[in-house]
Design a protein around this motif. Structure first.
Motif, short mmCIF file in Angstrom:
data_model
loop_
_atom_site.label_atom_id
_atom_site.label_comp_id
_atom_site.label_asym_id
_atom_site.label_seq_id
_atom_site.Cartn_x
_atom_site.Cartn_y
_atom_site.Cartn_z
N ILE A 1 32.50 48.46 43.08
CA ILE A 1 32.33 47.26 43.92
C ILE A 1 32.76 46.01 43.15
O ILE A 1 33.45 45.13 43.70
CB ILE A 1 30.87 47.14 44.39
CG1 ILE A 1 30.52 48.27 45.34
CG2 ILE A 1 30.63 45.79 45.07
CD1 ILE A 1 29.07 48.31 45.76
N THR A 2 32.36 45.90 41.89
CA THR A 2 32.75 44.76 41.06
C THR A 2 34.26 44.67 40.92
O THR A 2 34.86 43.59 41.02
CB THR A 2 32.11 44.86 39.67
OG1 THR A 2 30.69 44.93 39.81
CG2 THR A 2 32.46 43.66 38.82
N ALA A 3 34.91 45.83 40.69
CA ALA A 3 36.36 45.85 40.53
C ALA A 3 37.07 45.43 41.81
O ALA A 3 38.03 44.65 41.78
CB ALA A 3 36.81 47.25 40.11
N VAL A 4 36.58 45.90 42.96
CA VAL A 4 37.21 45.57 44.25
C VAL A 4 37.08 44.07 44.54
O VAL A 4 38.06 43.42 44.97
CB VAL A 4 36.57 46.40 45.38
CG1 VAL A 4 37.04 45.89 46.74
CG2 VAL A 4 36.94 47.87 45.22
N PHE A 5 35.91 43.50 44.32
CA PHE A 5 35.71 42.07 44.57
C PHE A 5 36.63 41.23 43.69
O PHE A 5 37.23 40.25 44.15
CB PHE A 5 34.25 41.69 44.33
CG PHE A 5 33.39 41.84 45.55
CD1 PHE A 5 33.26 40.81 46.45
CD2 PHE A 5 32.72 43.03 45.80
CE1 PHE A 5 32.47 40.93 47.58
CE2 PHE A 5 31.93 43.17 46.92
CZ PHE A 5 31.81 42.13 47.83
N ASN A 6 36.72 41.59 42.41
CA ASN A 6 37.60 40.83 41.51
C ASN A 6 39.06 41.04 41.84
O ASN A 6 39.88 40.12 41.66
CB ASN A 6 37.34 41.24 40.05
CG ASN A 6 36.05 40.67 39.50
OD1 ASN A 6 35.97 39.52 39.10
ND2 ASN A 6 35.01 41.49 39.48
N LEU A 7 39.40 42.22 42.32
CA LEU A 7 40.79 42.53 42.62
C LEU A 7 41.32 41.75 43.81
O LEU A 7 42.45 41.23 43.77
CB LEU A 7 40.92 44.04 42.88
CG LEU A 7 42.33 44.60 43.05
CD1 LEU A 7 43.13 44.44 41.77
CD2 LEU A 7 42.27 46.06 43.47
N PHE A 8 40.49 41.61 44.85
CA PHE A 8 40.98 41.00 46.10
C PHE A 8 40.54 39.55 46.29
O PHE A 8 41.05 38.88 47.19
CB PHE A 8 40.51 41.82 47.30
CG PHE A 8 41.13 43.18 47.40
CD1 PHE A 8 42.46 43.32 47.79
CD2 PHE A 8 40.41 44.31 47.09
CE1 PHE A 8 43.04 44.57 47.88
CE2 PHE A 8 40.97 45.57 47.19
CZ PHE A 8 42.30 45.71 47.58
N LEU A 9 39.62 39.05 45.48
CA LEU A 9 39.11 37.70 45.70
C LEU A 9 39.47 36.73 44.57
O LEU A 9 38.85 35.69 44.44
CB LEU A 9 37.58 37.75 45.86
CG LEU A 9 37.05 38.58 47.03
CD1 LEU A 9 35.54 38.55 47.07
CD2 LEU A 9 37.63 38.08 48.35
N THR A 10 40.46 37.08 43.78
CA THR A 10 40.89 36.21 42.68
C THR A 10 42.25 35.60 43.02
O THR A 10 43.20 36.31 43.36
CB THR A 10 41.00 37.00 41.36
OG1 THR A 10 39.75 37.64 41.09
CG2 THR A 10 41.36 36.08 40.21
N ASP A 11 42.33 34.28 42.93
CA ASP A 11 43.58 33.59 43.22
C ASP A 11 44.53 33.72 42.02
O ASP A 11 44.12 33.88 40.88
CB ASP A 11 43.32 32.12 43.49
CG ASP A 11 42.47 31.92 44.74
OD1 ASP A 11 42.58 32.76 45.66
OD2 ASP A 11 41.69 30.95 44.78
#
Length: 271
Positions: free
Chosen positions: A79-89
């Protein structure tokens, strides 16, 4: 899954890591965690990985047993990896509708996953190679300077160690309750989220009762043994630093130097 949690468990041994002073290991883990968050490049994480593998080899604990502790947090890591992967500009690498993958997102996701891996491995090595009594003595000694301002160092160390020691005990108790309820026809895997949450009630109530009963038994046992906290308390084995502790600190200083060097090399920090 419950049996995969290694936090709080002690793996008896006679290795170099086992023989280190508990104060050395506690401070080393604190420094290790700090260093993990200072890493700014993949080369730095490779150095951390090599150091962690060296510690596991020195402890003579099977790799499978140490890595088993990573299984319970895999969902949280994903979950942490997915959030950082798709929510980082940042610089866009790929885009599917409203989902965007950036270079910075990939880099941050990889770094976060590695940090979580090494955090769990580092703390697992500490608890696996340090007995609860030694851990209590080490924490109490490190907190002893706070006694001057009225902080109950011994009581805090005792509570922390008891809480840590009861983790595997409560997990074992939970596993027994789940098996008993399953044998009586309880279903914990089917249905929607709300139904699964309601199915946990027959587990939580006996678990809380068992935890309070164990706490009461422990309090009675300590009272019968005339336990009065750290006041005028002596130890069978006094903590003493040895040459191996000096070697351990030198190894840790080498690790810090290598991380600082890799950060400077890649231009991430300025000294």
């Amino acid at each position: 899954m419950l049996k995969d949690i290694t936090l709080g468990q002690y793996f008896p041994g006679n290795s170099f890591i086992h023989k280190l002073d508990p104060r050395t290991k506690i401070l080393a883990v604190i420094v290790y965690i700090t260093v993990i968050f200072l890493v700014k490049s993949m080369i730095g994480y490779a150095v951390i990985g090599a150091f962690t593998v060296l510690c596991i080899l020195s402890s003579r604990i099977p790799f499978k047993f140490v890595l088993k502790g990573l299984k319970p947090i895999m969902v949280f890591i994903v979950i942490t990896a997915v959030f950082n992967l798709f929510l980082t500009d940042g610089r866009v690498l790929a885009k599917w509708g409203f989902l965007t993958i950036t270079y910075e997102g990939v880099r941050l996701a990889v770094f976060m996953v590695l940090r979580l891996f090494f955090l769990v491995l580092g703390t697992s090595i500490l608890t696996l190679t340090t007995s609860p009594i030694a851990l209590t003595d080490g924490i109490e000694y490190l907190l002893s300077p706070l006694k001057k301002i009225g902080v109950p160092a011994h009581e805090l160390a005792m509570m922390m160690t008891i809480a840590l020691r009861f983790v595997p005990t409560l997990l074992e108790e939970t596993d027994k309750i789940i098996k008993a309820q399953t044998a009586r026809g309880a279903d914990f895997e089917s249905g929607n989220l709300m139904r699964r949450a309601k199915a946990m009630i027959p587990i939580l109530i006996p678990l809380f009762i068992s935890a309070f009963r164990r706490a009461d038994d422990l309090a009675v046992a300590m009272e019968c043994r005339l336990y009065r906290g750290g006041e005028n308390r002596t130890r069978l084995r006094e903590l003493k630093m040895a040459k191996r502790d000096v070697f351990g600190w030198l190894t840790l200083l080498v690790l810090i130097g290598l991380i600082v060097f890799t950060n400077i090399l890649y231009g991430r920090i300025h000294i």
